[in-house]
Design a protein around this motif. Structure first.
Motif, PDB file in Angstrom:
ATOM      1  N   GLY A  56      -6.393  -3.637  -1.404  1.00 53.19           N
ATOM      2  CA  GLY A  56      -5.088  -2.981  -1.373  1.00 53.19           C
ATOM      3  C   GLY A  56      -5.006  -1.724  -2.205  1.00 53.19           C
ATOM      4  N   TYR A  57      -5.219  -1.869  -3.514  1.00 56.82           N
ATOM      5  CA  TYR A  57      -5.128  -0.714  -4.403  1.00 56.82           C
ATOM      6  C   TYR A  57      -6.245   0.291  -4.125  1.00 56.82           C
TER       7      TYR A  57
ATOM      8  N   ALA B  21      -5.258   2.428  -1.091  1.00 55.55           N
ATOM      9  CA  ALA B  21      -4.172   3.340  -1.445  1.00 55.55           C
ATOM     10  C   ALA B  21      -4.692   4.495  -2.295  1.00 55.55           C
TER      11      ALA B  21
ATOM     12  N   ARG C 160       0.824  -1.207   0.000  1.00 51.38           N
ATOM     13  CA  ARG C 160       0.000   0.000   0.000  1.00 51.38           C
ATOM     14  C   ARG C 160       0.857   1.256   0.000  1.00 51.38           C
TER      15      ARG C 160
END
Length: 349
Positions: free
Chosen positions: A91-92, A95, A68
């Motif tokens: 995760g993405y 972020a 991240r």
């Protein structure tokens, strides 16, 4: 570096490509619409992230990992990003929400279709005990008609069934599960499965190397090729990497099932059943149609799940966002993953 990227370029080729570039060329504008996904440096050990400019369809960066903090640092260095296309993993998304709150996040089509297929496969796996009972031969099994591999499973099933009867008898006498476990040497979870009727499968299946080759295998069989060795040679010429024994066992079972008039579905894997209910439903063999008919009668819940999958595919291909709310309302009755869709409503599907 090129070896690590699995690119078949020599050092000389790499230098020629770099020198061929025009140093006076105007650099492209910063990317506004990007796609980000992970890739394997070494599968199962280390992964990186690839960033693509979707407007120019060019790779613009490779990140050393998929952490991240790494993605956040890259996004903060590129504040001009307006749209981020990503998978539906946390995760993405986390972020992007932290480092680029102004950017619109878009779930890419491939991951959406993959998530839908995985949800349907999970539904099929949850119904495998019922499916095996429905697809099993209606009459008693004759051990003399079994192949060598099936005979081994048959002998093990007889031992399991004797143990099941002992557990059911003790439970019927009011013996607590903990005491039954001490008496039989079976774990308490296994005892609970026996009492729920979830441990009476005669033929257990695992994923086979033939699962991905079912269509060409069925085509060769329908064309008249009934010899296991010849089937194996033809599949091997097309790239099949499995052994002769696997194909010979399949041909033996198929000949036996046709001779006895069985559907031949008791030994199928969940992935094969899911494929026969979806992609092979209209193009499969007569045996596939027969298996589907048995499934529709025995497990109607899977038909509802398949209908939800079909409507999802139609919605995605039509790109009609007004169909999303009705689909969620319908699929919530059959699909546990609909809660994830509701949470991810901010993603433009």
């Amino acid at each position: 570096m090129m070896a690590r990227l699995s690119a078949p370029w020599s050092r000389d080729t790499m230098l020629r490509v770099l020198r061929r570039g025009d140093p006076a060329a105007v650099p492209p504008p910063p990317a506004r619409v990007i796609g980000i996904d992970d890739f394997a440096w070494r599968r199962g050990h280390s992964y990186g992230s690839i960033v693509v400019d979707l407007e120019r369809r060019e790779v613009i960066d490779l990140l050393p990992d998929r952490q991240r903090d790494t993605v956040i640092a890259w996004l903060r260095q590129n504040p001009q990003v307006e749209i981020i296309c990503r998978d539906r993993g946390p995760g993405y998304g986390a972020a992007a929400s932290e480092a680029a709150p102004q950017a619109q996040q878009v779930a890419d089509r491939w991951h959406l279709f993959e998530n839908a297929s995985a949800a349907f496969l999970a539904a099929v796996r949850s119904e495998m005990p019922c499916l095996r009972r429905a697809l099993a031969p209606t009459g008693p099994v004759d051990p003399a008609t079994l192949t060598r591999a099936e005979r081994i499973q048959w002998d093990g099933a007889q031992l399991r069934e004797a143990l099941n009867l002992q557990v059911i008898y003790l439970a019927g006498q009011g013996v607590p599960i903990k005491a039954v476990a001490r008496t039989t040497g079976v774990s308490r979870n296994t005892i609970r499965k026996i009492l729920r009727g979830q441990r009476h499968d005669t033929f257990r299946t695992r994923q086979s190397s033939l699962d991905a080759w079912s269509l060409p295998l069925e085509a060769e069989w329908s064309a008249g090729c009934r010899v296991g060795a010849e089937l194996w040679r033809r599949l091997k010429a097309c790239g099949f990497g499995g052994s002769l024994r696997v194909v010979s066992e399949w041909a033996t079972r198929r000949r036996r099932d046709e001779k006895l008039g069985h559907t031949g579905g008791a030994g199928l894997s969940a992935r094969t059943i899911a494929r026969s209910m979806t992609t092979e439903r209209d193009t499969g063999s007569a045996q596939t149609a027969l298996i589907n008919a048995v499934i529709e009668k025995a497990v109607p819940a899977l038909i509802s799940a398949r209908e939800a999958l079909d409507r999802f595919h139609a919605m995605m291909r039509s790109k009609d966002k007004t169909r999303l709310d009705p689909w969620i309302a319908m699929a919530a009755k059959t699909n546990e993953t609909c809660a994830r869709v509701r949470v991810d409503r901010r993603v433009n599907c």
